[in-house]
Every structure is written in structure tokens, then in C-alpha cells.
Design an enzyme around this catalytic site. Structure first.
Site, mmCIF file in Angstrom:
data_model
loop_
_atom_site.group_PDB
_atom_site.id
_atom_site.type_symbol
_atom_site.label_atom_id
_atom_site.label_comp_id
_atom_site.label_asym_id
_atom_site.label_seq_id
_atom_site.Cartn_x
_atom_site.Cartn_y
_atom_site.Cartn_z
ATOM 1 N N SER A 128 -20.564 -25.634 -33.793
ATOM 2 C CA SER A 128 -19.612 -24.718 -34.886
ATOM 3 C C SER A 128 -18.683 -25.758 -35.475
ATOM 4 O O SER A 128 -18.154 -26.906 -34.960
ATOM 5 C CB SER A 128 -19.015 -23.818 -34.159
ATOM 6 O OG SER A 128 -18.051 -23.192 -35.054
ATOM 7 N N LYS A 182 -23.224 -19.674 -28.557
ATOM 8 C CA LYS A 182 -22.877 -19.992 -30.302
ATOM 9 C C LYS A 182 -23.171 -18.402 -31.048
ATOM 10 O O LYS A 182 -22.154 -18.388 -31.888
ATOM 11 C CB LYS A 182 -23.875 -20.881 -30.658
ATOM 12 C CG LYS A 182 -23.525 -21.277 -32.299
ATOM 13 C CD LYS A 182 -22.308 -21.568 -32.661
ATOM 14 C CE LYS A 182 -22.071 -21.907 -34.052
ATOM 15 N NZ LYS A 182 -22.831 -21.755 -35.283
ATOM 16 N N HIS A 185 -20.167 -16.418 -30.044
ATOM 17 C CA HIS A 185 -18.942 -17.294 -30.846
ATOM 18 C C HIS A 185 -18.819 -16.639 -32.438
ATOM 19 O O HIS A 185 -17.832 -16.442 -32.861
ATOM 20 C CB HIS A 185 -19.002 -18.766 -30.968
ATOM 21 C CG HIS A 185 -18.223 -19.665 -32.041
ATOM 22 N ND1 HIS A 185 -18.584 -19.666 -33.415
ATOM 23 C CD2 HIS A 185 -17.186 -20.236 -31.913
ATOM 24 C CE1 HIS A 185 -17.705 -20.292 -34.012
ATOM 25 N NE2 HIS A 185 -16.495 -20.701 -33.025
ATOM 26 N N ASN A 186 -20.005 -16.695 -33.004
ATOM 27 C CA ASN A 186 -20.117 -16.150 -34.411
ATOM 28 C C ASN A 186 -19.810 -14.732 -34.537
ATOM 29 O O ASN A 186 -19.116 -14.175 -35.455
ATOM 30 C CB ASN A 186 -21.502 -16.630 -35.188
ATOM 31 C CG ASN A 186 -21.720 -18.000 -35.283
ATOM 32 O OD1 ASN A 186 -21.211 -18.850 -34.727
ATOM 33 N ND2 ASN A 186 -22.501 -18.207 -36.441
ATOM 34 N N GLU A 189 -16.293 -14.401 -34.504
ATOM 35 C CA GLU A 189 -15.771 -14.985 -35.685
ATOM 36 C C GLU A 189 -15.621 -13.804 -36.750
ATOM 37 O O GLU A 189 -14.798 -13.820 -37.490
ATOM 38 C CB GLU A 189 -16.535 -16.109 -36.253
ATOM 39 C CG GLU A 189 -16.294 -16.496 -37.729
ATOM 40 C CD GLU A 189 -17.580 -17.840 -38.116
ATOM 41 O OE1 GLU A 189 -17.756 -18.700 -37.072
ATOM 42 O OE2 GLU A 189 -17.872 -17.557 -38.842
#
Ligand code: NBP
Length: 473
Positions: A128, A182, A185-186, A189
């Protein structure tokens, strides 16, 4: 000379990752399906370090020292399978393929298992930070075997972002763990961005501030507990003026947010795992609603308040509190999903370590993540971040403001799905009794789905169609 590592796929991400490796003194082999990309990388940046350009897969593989470390940075999905299909036959047992693309973790699990049969380590790795991160230090989330991390870790940690001297890279766990993390994480986000967008909307319409004034508010927030990359760039975007019209940039951008899929995967996966991630889901749905132009056109004249005015002078402070409290909820939900995924797939993910490697390099990097790291340090088994002393206190202290902001949004007709769902989640968790009891009663009525009682063990059913006596199920 042989290369320590190779990168195939030299679009923005791959090219910058290769440059980052070279700048750190690692000889790097570079390859791209279309050789012009390889050529332009060497022409423009060849003097930044030792690059070994290759026109063919065979050349590329031959230029790597053993065991080979090969990074794939191509479009996720079918292109990744195509590239693996091309390179795997050229590799030997012990070699490592790193997939740095945004792959779905289920694909990574499938690929890892297939390549393991050939003795090849497949290392699905979340990266990222966008193109700038790839060049100057991303947050790196590698999955795969512990053995592969021993060979790859030092290289990846070398090129990762550093916070207080600690690299934003650690071995996440086996097979798809890196891409799973990941993905979440997104998802976080998405939630973070949605909450910021709602804050802007409230300040704009309820408080009547102009974009440049709101930019100042965000700048101030960025000096406090909300300090983060996303708050910082929000101020930049809001302060920007469109050159051709002289209007605020945010007013000339079409109000339809796009998405590539990782937010949606986070929600789909959460549904499969049975984890409530309303904050992330509402963020995905908010983008979806924005994109339904025909639906919005058809509904534009529905009755309701005008969105304008009627808030007191402390409103910006109230929004800051609502934003911080809602952000805590979004992260608590995301970490719950990682915890559930880790348990489901036996990954044994260290949640505090994930907060640690997100402190720098990635899009959600923030001062806040140090708090999460500390919370898991204090209690690695905690079922939710919300009960950590700091977060519980912050949510408690935000109460009145948080409720006021959600109520104001409802009263003025300003959509605030992120704030609203966060507060509803908070109140659901703290409720002494939920109306789920009634839901379960209805389920028993129409489908004989049975229920449990608060005062006795066992499953029960009421004979709704008969004398309404209770039987043991
Ligand atoms: P893209 O996602 O735009 O992919 C372009 C690259 O894929 C080019 O090198 C292209 O080669 C190659 N490629 C394709 Br498309 N099909 C191929 C095939 N069948 N065989 C071989 N190569 C093929 O590049 P990107 O934006 O640099 O992203 C790379 C990966 O990193 C993606 O998975 C992305 O999701 C992920 N990622 C991106 C960001 C970001 O900020 N952009 C951030 C984090 C992660 P060609 O030159 O020959 O067409």
C-alpha cells in the site's frame, strides 16, 4: 552479475518498486510484457542503481541469483495467472514468486497451494501507498511461508517505510494472509474516506462553510489526534481552485465515486465470516449510490429539508468528535474481520503488528494506529478495540457531540450513513437487551426455528398454531 531480486510488470507500481530496490543498492532484474516499458525505465532511471533489463522471461529468470526472488506487479486477476503460468515452468524448487498486486486472498490461497506442489514459494503480498509509496517506502504485507520470509523479509523491510526506525513490513501469516490484510486495509480506507466526506458535507451545508474554510478546519484537525495522510490530503484537495473556472476544485468534480473492488471484497468476506462491518459496508454503498445517476435523477425532487443551517458555533468541534468516534468504530470492525479471518484460516495474525506496519507508507497511515498497536499490546486477545481504555474513554467523551451530529444530519436531510451506522453499532454493543429477542420470536413463529431462553439451557419452540404451549426442541 546476477540480480538479487527481479520485478516483472513495470507500470507505475512495478517501475517504482524496482527503482526503490535499486536505490537501496539491490541489483534488480526488470522485465515487462511490452519491452518499451523496460527500455524507458532504463533510459530514465538507469543511473539510480543496478538494473538488469530482460526482454524475455527466460533472460529474466536467468539473471536472478538462487533461490530466485521474482516479484509480479501486474493487473490483478487473469493477468496474474497468465504471468505465473509463464514463469513457473522456468523456476526450481525453493524459488519465490511474490505477487505484489491487489489479488483476492482466495486467488492467493489457490495459487499458493498449486505452486507449493512444485516446491515454489508463492508469497501473496499486500503493498500500500500508491506509486509514491512504492518509490519512497510502502507498507508491505507479505503472506506465504515463514521460510520464504526469511529470504525475502530483509529485502522488503529495507525498502518499506520506517516509523521510529521500525519497518512497515512484517510476515503477516501463511498463504493468503497478506492479501487478506491488505484487503481489509483498503476496506478501512473506504470507511475513513467516507467519514471524512460526511464531515465535509456537514461543515459545508449545516455550518455553511466554504471549501477553503473547511480546508482550514481539516488543517487544524491534522494537528491533533486525527493527524493522518487522508486528513492532510483532504485539506489539500479542498483548498485547491480549479484553474479553468476559478471555482473550488471540489465543486467541478462529478460527484460519483468509483471503486476497484477491494472495499467490496472486504464486505463480501465479512458477510461470509459473519462479522459486522457496517462502517465499511456503508462506505462501499455510499460510492455505489453516488454512481447511480439515473436513480438519483429520478429521486431528486423527493420532499425533505434543504440541508442548510441552524447549527451553533461549536459544530466543527462536534464533527471532530463524531469523526474520531466513528473512525474508532470502523477500525474496530476491520480488526474484528482480520481476527475472524485469522481464526477461520489458521493464520495466527498478530493484530498489533498489523497496526504497527500501517503507521507509515500506506494510505491509512496515521498517528491513531499507534493507539491500536498499544491496545493490542495491552491485551492481545481483546474481542474489540472499543473496550481499550483509550478508545472507550474517547468514545465516552464524544457521546453528546456524536449524537448531536447524527441528529443534526437527520434533521437537516444530510446523508451521514457512516456516522449513523457507527453510532448504531456502538449502541448495539452496549445495549443490555437487543430486539433480536423479538426477531428470534418471529423466526420461531413462522418457521419453527426455535429459540433459547434467558433462564434455562436448551432450545425451545412455542406451538404458535396450537395452544401456544412451549415444547423442548
Ligand atoms: P496495472 O494494474 O495498470 O497493470 C499494468 C501492468 O500489467 C503492465 O505491466 C502490463 O503489461 C501488465 N499486464 C497486463 Br494488464 N496483462 C498482462 C499479461 N497478460 N501478461 C503480462 N503482463 C500483463 O499496473 P499498476 O497500476 O502498476 O498496478 C500493478 C498492481 O499493483 C495491480 O495489481 C494493482 O492493483 C496493484 N496496486 C496498485 C496501486 C496503485 O496505486 N496503482 C497500489 C497498490 C497496489 P503491458 O505493459 O505489457 O501492458
Amino acid at each position: 552479475q546476477k540480480a538479487r531480486i527481479g520485478v516483472t510488470g513495470l507500470a507505475v507500481m512495478g517501475r517504482n518498486l524496482a527503482r526503490n530496490l535499486a536505490r537501496h543498492g539491490h541489483p534488480v532484474a526488470v522485465h515487462n510484457r511490452t519491452p518499451t516499458r523496460t527500455k524507458s525505465l532504463i533510459e530514465e532511471f538507469g543511473d539510480e542503481g543496478t538494473f538488469l533489463p530482460a526482454d524475455t522471461p527466460e533472460q529474466f529468470v536467468a539473471s536472478l541469483e538462487r533461490p530466485r526472488r521474482l516479484v509480479i506487479m501486474v493487473k490483478a486477476g487473469a493477468p496474474t495467472d497468465a504471468v505465473i503460468g509463464e514463469f513457473a515452468p522456468l523456476l526450481e524448487p525453493g524459488d519465490m514468486i511474490v505477487d505484489g498486486g491487489n489479488a483476492n486472498f482466495a486467488d492467493t490461497r489457490r495459487r499458493e497451494s498449486a505452486l507449493r506442489e512444485q516446491g515454489i514459494h508463492f508469497v501473496g503480498t499486500g503493498i500500500s501507498g500508491g506509486e509514491e509509496g512504492a518509490l519512497h517506502g510502502p507498507s508491505i504485507m507479505p503472506g506465504g511461508s515463514a521460510e520464504s520470509y526469511a529470504a525475502l523479509g530483509p529485502l522488503l523491510e529495507d525498502i518499506a517505510a520506517k516509523v521510529d526506525g521500525t519497518p512497515c513490513c512484517t510476515h503477516v501469516g501463511p498463504d493468503g494472509a497478506g492479501h487478506f490484510v491488505k484487503m481489509v486495509h483498503n476496506g478501512i480506507e473506504y470507511a475513513d474516506m467516507q467519514l471524512i466526506a460526511e464531515s465535509y458535507d456537514l461543515l459545508r451545508h449545516a455550518a455553511g462553510l466554504e471549501p477553503a474554510e473547511i480546508a482550514e478546519v481539516f488543517r487544524t484537525w491534522n494537528e491533533g489526534r486525527l493527524e493522518s495522510y487522508l486528513i492532510e490530503i483532504t485539506a489539500e484537495v479542498l483548498a485547491h481552485t480549479d484553474a479553468s473556472t476559478g471555482r473550488p476544485f471540489v465543486d467541478v468534480v462529478l460527484d460519483q465515486a468509483e471503486q476497484k473492488g477491494t472495499g467490496r471484497w472486504t464486505v463480501q468476506t465479512a458477510l461470509d465470516l459473519g462479522v459486522p462491518v457496517g462502517g465499511i459496508a456503508e462506505a462501499v454503498f455510499a460510492r455505489s449510490v453516488s454512481g447511480h445517476a439515473a436513480l438519483r435523477d429520478a429521486a431528486r425532487n423527493l420532499p425533505g429539508p434543504s440541508r442548510a443551517g441552524g447549527v451553533g458555533s461549536g459544530f466543527a468541534d462536534a464533527v471532530e468528535k463524531a469523526l474520531y468516534a466513528s473512525k474508532i468504530i470502523a477500525y474496530a470492525q476491520g480488526f474484528h474481520e482480520i481476527q475472524a479471518g485469522s481464526a477461520e484460516y489458521g493464520w495466527n495474525i498478530d493484530l498489533g503488528a498489523m497496526a504497527t506496519i500501517w503507521r507509515g507508507g500506506c494510505i491509512i497511515r496515521a498517528r491513531f494506529l499507534d493507539r491500536i498497536r498499544a491496545a493490542y499490546e495491552a491485551d492481545p486477545e481483546t474481542p474489540t478495540l472499543l473496550t481499550d481504555d483509550h478508545f472507550a474513554e474517547a468514545a465516552g467523551e464524544a457521546q453528546d457531540a456524536w449524537r448531536e451530529v447524527v441528529a443534526t444530519a437527520a434533521r437537516l436531510g444530510i446523508p451521514a450513513p457512516g456516522f449513523s451506522t457507527a453510532l448504531a453499532y456502538y449502541d448495539s454493543l452496549r445495549a443490555p437487551r437487543l430486539p433480536a429477542a423479538l426477531t428470534q420470536g418471529q423466526r420461531d413463529y413462522f418457521g419453527a426455528h426455535t429459540y433459547r431462553r434467558v433462564d434455562r439451557e436448551g432450545s425451545f419452540h412455542t406451538l404458535w398454531g396450537g395452544d401456544r404451549s412451549e415444547v423442548t426442541a
